[in-house]
Motif scaffolding. Structure first.
Motif, PDB file in Angstrom:
ATOM      1  N   ASP A 161     -30.570   9.452   6.228  1.00 18.51           N
ATOM      2  CA  ASP A 161     -30.395  11.030   7.206  1.00 18.51           C
ATOM      3  C   ASP A 161     -31.607  12.044   5.953  1.00 18.51           C
ATOM      4  OD1 ASP A 161     -28.777  11.021   8.624  1.00 18.51           O
ATOM      5  OD2 ASP A 161     -27.252  12.526   8.301  1.00 18.51           O
ATOM      6  N   GLN A 211     -25.594   9.476  14.707  1.00 17.79           N
ATOM      7  CA  GLN A 211     -23.897  10.106  14.405  1.00 17.79           C
ATOM      8  C   GLN A 211     -23.157   9.289  14.450  1.00 17.79           C
ATOM      9  OE1 GLN A 211     -26.314  10.274  16.721  1.00 17.79           O
ATOM     10  NE2 GLN A 211     -28.015  12.312  15.887  1.00 17.79           N
ATOM     11  N   GLN A 260     -20.315  16.511  23.505  1.00 20.55           N
ATOM     12  CA  GLN A 260     -19.771  16.364  22.340  1.00 20.55           C
ATOM     13  C   GLN A 260     -18.785  17.722  21.678  1.00 20.55           C
ATOM     14  OE1 GLN A 260     -24.190  17.052  21.237  1.00 20.55           O
ATOM     15  NE2 GLN A 260     -25.000  14.943  22.512  1.00 20.55           N
TER      16      GLN A 260
END
Length: 230
Positions: free
Chosen positions: A74, A123, A171
């Protein structure tokens, strides 16, 4: 298994709209604010360039069987966005074009059997490579709107908007964080909450992705403030 034609069509159309938006923006406007708080238009474009290369990495994983993460970390993703956003206008435009061309080549060259290969997103979601064209289509359509270059949610195909809203609800459901709303747009509906919210599909998509405060929507009570999807 192959990527659904519908997904591929949405992706190609989205890239074309991104090109239109980029062509409308002057060099000076690239450093102006986008519709995403804290990001300039250059940051949005840098993100889209990096996302295209992330999709290339996942398609490489599908093609070779060698694990190739979308991003090394990230931190590396965020650093790439900042560095690319700081490029000159000419270099930034070239970076976006080059990344989208690399992605087009990776899609074109992927063997048919590789579309069924399982890959893992940033993710942590494991999915077949066939779904990557939708993930890119979603990114490019919504973030093209974020560029605030005369392309809004009303310019996005209805089926794409509905799929975006579907994704947002999925989500939320995965995080057990679905708002207490029942959302209606024409004959489409999402959620089973106590607060009924209705509007056109573009209005609904803008609100559900955090790009609008919901002005124009009809509701039984005060609308909750939703965090921007990014």
């Amino acid at each position: 298994m192959t990527a659904p034609t519908e997904y591929l069509d949405w992706w190609r159309q989205g890239e074309e709209h991104l090109g239109t938006a980029l062509g409308r923006l002057t060099d000076e406007e690239l450093t102006g604010p986008s519709l995403l708080s804290g990001w300039t238009r250059a940051h949005v474009l840098a993100h889209l360039a990096g996302n295209a290369d992330a999709m290339v990495n996942l398609l490489t994983w599908a093609r070779t069987g060698v694990e190739t993460p979308a991003y090394s970390s990230d931190e590396a993703r965020d650093a790439h966005i900042a560095e690319t956003a700081a490029l000159s206008p000419l270099e930034l435009r070239a970076a976006v074009l080059a990344a989208t061309q690399r992605l087009a080549g990776a899609v074109r060259d992927l063997p048919e059997h590789a579309w069924a290969a399982q890959v893992r997103t940033r993710q942590g979601h494991v999915l077949p490579a066939a779904e990557l064209s939708w993930l890119r289509a979603r990114e490019v359509w919504v973030h093209t709107v974020d560029l605030d270059a005369g392309i809004g949610f009303a310019d996005v195909p209805d089926d794409v908007l509905a799929a975006v809203v579907d994704d947002v609800f999925r989500q939320w459901d995965a995080r057990d964080a679905v708002p207490d709303v029942a959302l209606f747009a024409g004959d489409r509906e999402w959620g089973t909450g106590a607060l009924a919210v209705a509007g056109t599909l573009p209005e609904v998509a803008a609100w559900i992705t955090g790009r609008s405060d919901g002005a124009g929507l009809q509701a039984d009570g005060p609308l909750p403030t939703l965090a921007p999807w990014a």
